[in-house]
Design an enzyme around this catalytic site. Structure first.
Site, PDB file in Angstrom:
ATOM      1  N   ALA A  75       0.810  -1.217   0.000  1.00 54.69           N
ATOM      2  CA  ALA A  75       0.000   0.000   0.000  1.00 54.69           C
ATOM      3  C   ALA A  75       0.844   1.268   0.000  1.00 54.69           C
ATOM      4  O   ALA A  75       0.389   2.308  -0.462  1.00 54.69           O
ATOM      5  CB  ALA A  75      -0.960   0.000   1.180  1.00 54.69           C
ATOM      6  N   THR A  76       2.066   1.195   0.495  1.00 57.77           N
ATOM      7  CA  THR A  76       2.915   2.384   0.418  1.00 57.77           C
ATOM      8  C   THR A  76       3.129   2.750  -1.046  1.00 57.77           C
ATOM      9  O   THR A  76       2.985   3.915  -1.438  1.00 57.77           O
ATOM     10  CB  THR A  76       4.262   2.141   1.127  1.00 57.77           C
ATOM     11  OG1 THR A  76       4.004   1.868   2.513  1.00 57.77           O
ATOM     12  CG2 THR A  76       5.173   3.350   1.023  1.00 57.77           C
ATOM     13  N   ASN A 155      -5.558   4.027  10.856  1.00 51.64           N
ATOM     14  CA  ASN A 155      -4.849   2.871  11.388  1.00 51.64           C
ATOM     15  C   ASN A 155      -4.564   2.946  12.884  1.00 51.64           C
ATOM     16  O   ASN A 155      -4.262   1.943  13.496  1.00 51.64           O
ATOM     17  CB  ASN A 155      -3.538   2.672  10.620  1.00 51.64           C
ATOM     18  CG  ASN A 155      -2.785   3.964  10.428  1.00 51.64           C
ATOM     19  OD1 ASN A 155      -3.270   4.876   9.757  1.00 51.64           O
ATOM     20  ND2 ASN A 155      -1.616   4.067  11.028  1.00 51.64           N
ATOM     21  N   GLN A 183      -7.006  -0.143   5.938  1.00 53.67           N
ATOM     22  CA  GLN A 183      -7.593  -0.678   7.172  1.00 53.67           C
ATOM     23  C   GLN A 183      -9.069  -1.043   7.016  1.00 53.67           C
ATOM     24  O   GLN A 183      -9.620  -1.770   7.851  1.00 53.67           O
ATOM     25  CB  GLN A 183      -7.433   0.337   8.320  1.00 53.67           C
ATOM     26  CG  GLN A 183      -5.985   0.614   8.697  1.00 53.67           C
ATOM     27  CD  GLN A 183      -5.298  -0.570   9.376  1.00 53.67           C
ATOM     28  OE1 GLN A 183      -5.949  -1.474   9.903  1.00 53.67           O
ATOM     29  NE2 GLN A 183      -3.982  -0.567   9.365  1.00 53.67           N
ATOM     30  N   SER A 203      -3.596  -3.313   0.844  1.00 57.68           N
ATOM     31  CA  SER A 203      -2.394  -4.051   1.234  1.00 57.68           C
ATOM     32  C   SER A 203      -2.771  -5.464   1.657  1.00 57.68           C
ATOM     33  O   SER A 203      -3.733  -5.660   2.406  1.00 57.68           O
ATOM     34  CB  SER A 203      -1.704  -3.341   2.399  1.00 57.68           C
ATOM     35  OG  SER A 203      -0.564  -4.079   2.785  1.00 57.68           O
ATOM     36  N   ALA A 204      -1.989  -6.460   1.215  1.00 60.72           N
ATOM     37  CA  ALA A 204      -2.319  -7.860   1.537  1.00 60.72           C
ATOM     38  C   ALA A 204      -2.080  -8.190   3.010  1.00 60.72           C
ATOM     39  O   ALA A 204      -2.868  -8.902   3.628  1.00 60.72           O
ATOM     40  CB  ALA A 204      -1.509  -8.807   0.649  1.00 60.72           C
ATOM     41  N   HIS A 205      -0.989  -7.637   3.569  1.00 61.79           N
ATOM     42  CA  HIS A 205      -0.612  -8.116   4.906  1.00 61.79           C
ATOM     43  C   HIS A 205      -1.466  -7.555   6.032  1.00 61.79           C
ATOM     44  O   HIS A 205      -1.301  -7.932   7.190  1.00 61.79           O
ATOM     45  CB  HIS A 205       0.888  -7.902   5.172  1.00 61.79           C
ATOM     46  CG  HIS A 205       1.289  -6.501   5.506  1.00 61.79           C
ATOM     47  ND1 HIS A 205       1.482  -6.066   6.789  1.00 61.79           N
ATOM     48  CD2 HIS A 205       1.548  -5.435   4.720  1.00 61.79           C
ATOM     49  CE1 HIS A 205       1.872  -4.792   6.772  1.00 61.79           C
ATOM     50  NE2 HIS A 205       1.910  -4.386   5.520  1.00 61.79           N
ATOM     51  N   CYS A 330       8.732   6.378  19.526  1.00 68.21           N
ATOM     52  CA  CYS A 330      10.122   6.608  19.910  1.00 68.21           C
ATOM     53  C   CYS A 330      10.887   7.181  18.730  1.00 68.21           C
ATOM     54  O   CYS A 330      11.164   6.489  17.768  1.00 68.21           O
ATOM     55  CB  CYS A 330      10.771   5.293  20.327  1.00 68.21           C
ATOM     56  SG  CYS A 330      11.012   5.161  22.080  1.00 68.21           S
TER      57      CYS A 330
END
Ligand SMILES: *Cc1c(COP(=O)(O)O)cnc(C)c1O
Length: 406
Positions: A75-76, A155, A183, A203-205, A330
């Site tokens: 998706a990026t 997300n 999402q 996105s697949a993952h 972080c």
């Protein structure tokens, strides 16, 4: 039933591959390893057939046709392609793009990049509930606006935008509408016709498929959307995305879409049940907990909550056998509160104590009960150590206190 630790409850970040997806993929690594672009032999033909079947499976899930699906590396890349592809193709027509402040970085950084190349980008704020305001959007549209890009569901907070209303507004004005659907697709019904979506990133993952493969829906009728490619060479995917196709990955994405389409009604009920059980369990036993973002317009598998008067890092460490995400990011030296929660108006303190629970297909009620128990234990213990929580309980308004330094 005992739970197996650690528990995975971070399904907005990624999901495990469904065993049925893996099974569908395996033959395409070995026996059926052909290049889908090989036209001269059966190895190529069977790879191409598998890719075309997957294209149909993806298209069906979003009410598109298979010719409208372009396969990508994720998706990026799809987000980059839909935004840069329109920007470059239509820069003569206008240089203004509208997006919103809580998009995924794949959209925000792409827009920032375009600003360096002569485009003007409006980043709409969001309302306290995390949704974009239709009034704000309408007011932001200019004669030079060529693209509106707003995500279907966020997300971090799982909040769902008024996509059909935005699509209608864009269509009436002849502006392209590109949607990061990562999402939402496979979790709630997404229909590119109903919603007037021109481009949709998948996105697949995030839907129990493999990492490193995705798709972009590109509308072919009413209007026919044309895109400039960002990867050249070979002319695969009708020239919009060159590169040898990741056949096993694409087969996996297709299978993941087919399963999602079949099982969505039942699965979303189950996930909503688990999510509501988690929320109710936490709220029944802890005070000073706050949900971030709209509960009404929210994915069934998301809960994002702040736990006042605890220290975010200690909270995460306390629940280290549960994989979740926190509202602190972080960055090298400092702890930055999430830009998404900040945009909602959540104060820094509460943002640092927020937890994103992302439920998924393989979570169980026993796991949810374990997470409730663990959260209650850890939050209670941390608050016992917190003088601020003590004072708040005694009715002292901390915000009005004068701090003295020696
Ligand atoms: C995960 C995610 C992406 C990026 O997808 P990849 O396939 O990992 O590149 C983009 N947008 C949203 C909303 C996401 O959650």
């Amino acid at each position: 039933m005992a739970v197996t630790l650690p528990i995975y409850m971070d399904n907005h970040a990624t999901t495990p591959v469904d065993p049925r997806v893996l099974e569908a993929m395996l033959p395409y690594f070995t026996g059926k390893f052909g290049n889908a672009a090989s036209r001269n032999h059966s190895f190529g033909w069977s790879a191409e057939e598998a890719v075309e079947n997957a294209r149909q499976q993806v298209a069906s899930l979003i009410n598109a046709t298979s010719k409208e699906i372009i396969f990508t590396s994720g998706a990026t890349e799809s987000d980059n392609l839909m935004i840069k592809g329109i920007a470059e193709m239509f820069r003569e027509k206008g240089n203004h793009i509208i997006t919103q402040s809580i998009e995924h970085k794949a959209v925000l950084d792409t827009c920032k990049n375009l600003e360096k190349h002569g485009f003007e980008v409006t980043y709409l704020p969001v309302q306290r509930d995390g949704r974009v305001s239709l009034e704000d959007l309408k007011a932001a549209i200019k004669p030079t606006t060529i693209l509106i890009t707003i995500m279907y569901a966020n997300n971090e907070i799982g909040v769902i935008n008024p996509i059909a209303e935005i699509g209608k507004m864009a269509k009436e004005r002849g502006i392209f509408f590109a949607v990061d659907g990562v999402q939402a697709v496979g979790k709630i019904p997404v229909d590119v016709q109903r919603d007037n979506i021109d481009l949709l990133a998948i996105s697949a993952h995030k839907i129990y498929g493999p990492k490193g493969v995705g798709a972009l829906y590109v509308r072919r009728r009413n209007p026919r959307v044309q895109l400039s490619a960002i990867i050249d060479g070979g002319g695969h995917e009708r020239g919009m995305r060159s590169g040898t196709l990741n056949v096993p990955g694409i087969v996996g994405l297709g299978q993941a879409c087919e399963i999602a389409q079949k099982e969505m009604p039942e699965e979303s009920l189950k996930l909503r049940g688990l999510r509501d059980r988690l929320k109710a369990g936490l709220e029944a036993r802890l005070d000073e907990v706050y949900v971030n973002g709209s509960m009404e317009h929210r994915l069934p598998n998301n809960l994002n909550m702040s736990f006042a008067y605890v220290e975010g890092e200690s909270l995460l460490m306390g629940i280290n056998d549960v994989a979740v995400s926190s509202g602190s990011a972080c960055t090298s030296a400092t702890l930055e509160p999430s830009y998404v929660l900040k945009a909602l108006g959540v104060g820094e303190d509460l943002a640092h104590t927020s937890i994103r629970f992302g439920l998924g297909r393989f979570n169980t009620q026993e796991e949810v009960d374990y997470v409730i128990e663990k959260m209650v234990q850890v939050v209670t213990k941390l608050r016992e150590l917190s003088p601020l929580y003590e004072m708040a309980k005694e009715g002292i308004d901390i915000s009005k206190m004068k701090w003295q330094t020696a």
